[in-house]
Design an enzyme around this catalytic site. Structure first.
Site, PDB file in Angstrom:
ATOM      1  N   ASP A 116       0.636  -1.760   0.031  1.00  0.00           N
ATOM      2  CA  ASP A 116      -0.211   0.319   0.577  1.00  0.00           C
ATOM      3  C   ASP A 116       0.788   1.493  -0.185  1.00  0.00           C
ATOM      4  OD1 ASP A 116      -2.086   1.284   0.204  1.00  0.00           O
ATOM      5  OD2 ASP A 116      -2.603   1.140   2.226  1.00  0.00           O
TER       6      ASP A 116
ATOM      7  N   ASN B 291     -10.222  -2.459  -6.871  1.00  0.00           N
ATOM      8  CA  ASN B 291     -10.397  -1.721  -7.810  1.00  0.00           C
ATOM      9  C   ASN B 291     -10.473  -1.930  -9.209  1.00  0.00           C
ATOM     10  OD1 ASN B 291      -6.545  -2.544  -5.949  1.00  0.00           O
ATOM     11  ND2 ASN B 291      -7.691  -1.071  -5.769  1.00  0.00           N
TER      12      ASN B 291
END
Length: 246
Positions: free
Chosen positions: A19, A67
């Site tokens: 991340d 996503n």
């Protein structure tokens, strides 16, 4: 920083939530795709170091089913990055086998073909297996497993009484490898984000503020050292564990 790791307690399977790519880029006044590209360099570093340390499985959360809701240009850039990064020599240089988990059928055809080509070319590599989670989420995976088992019951292949944890694990896309001992999340967020929820039931969790593009060998060593400092009890008491180790 010199961190002395116990070579006999290196986790055999490390899972990482990579991340912070987008935020890393934005802090540099660059598009988010610039951060994803820098993240590939971090993958190269960490893959090489995990191989050197003796890690056997490295699973990287690359693109979640959620996503797909990102802007179309970012999704396209990510898919293009998958294609170019798979050209990397890292698999051959480090004797690394490549595997992928996720709802692969949602990916562009050329990406699917490149993934299969890379898996085929690296099938004989033995030092470590790098597993990329693409178009993946645990809820998708567990739902898929439930459907498969329900179908087998309905067709009389198995009985309801046959269903146990081992059968469920075998129906997951990760059935070819052990569960992670260590889960690392970079970027400062303190959540799991629908990643390997069944598999990390007893994993040690490690969170750090470092954005993924900056995550380096020393950061990996810190995570492993933290893992090695913990007593893994699996529901037992501390006294039981100490007695077993006598």
């Amino acid at each position: 920083m010199n961190i002395n790791l116990n070579k006999s307690r290196i986790p055999q399977h490390i899972a990482i939530i990579m991340d912070g790519n987008g935020r890393w880029a934005m802090e540099r006044n660059q598009p988010r795709s610039y951060g994803h590209q820098a993240g590939v360099d971090a993958v190269r570093r960490i893959t090489s170091e995990c191989t050197r340390l003796g890690v056997k499985y490295l699973t990287l959360y690359t693109f979640s089913t959620e996503n797909w809701n990102r802007p179309a240009d970012e999704v396209a850039a990510l898919m293009g990055l998958v294609l170019t990064s798979l050209e990397d020599e890292i698999f051959i240089k480090n004797n690394v086998r490549f595997q992928v988990i996720g709802d692969i059928e949602r990916l562009p055809r050329e990406v699917q073909e490149k993934l299969q080509e890379t898996m085929d070319h690296t099938a004989g590599n033995t030092a470590m297996t790098m597993v990329v989670a693409l178009s993946y989420s645990s809820r998708w995976e567990i739902t898929r497993a439930v459907k498969n088992i329900s179908k087998a019951v309905a067709e009389g292949i198995i009985k309801e009484s046959d269903i146990n944890e081992e059968m469920i694990s075998q129906q997951l896309t990760t059935n070819f490898m052990p569960d992670p001992e260590l889960l690392i999340r970079t970027g400062g967020e303190l959540r799991i984000s629908n990643y390997l929820l069944w598999q990390i039931a007893y994993s040690e969790l490690y969170f750090c503020d470092t954005y993924w593009p900056d995550f380096a060998e020393d950061d990996l060593h810190k995570a492993i050292a933290d893992y090695q400092s913990r007593q893994r009890r699996f529901g037992k008491t501390e006294a039981q564990i100490e007695e077993e180790n006598i």
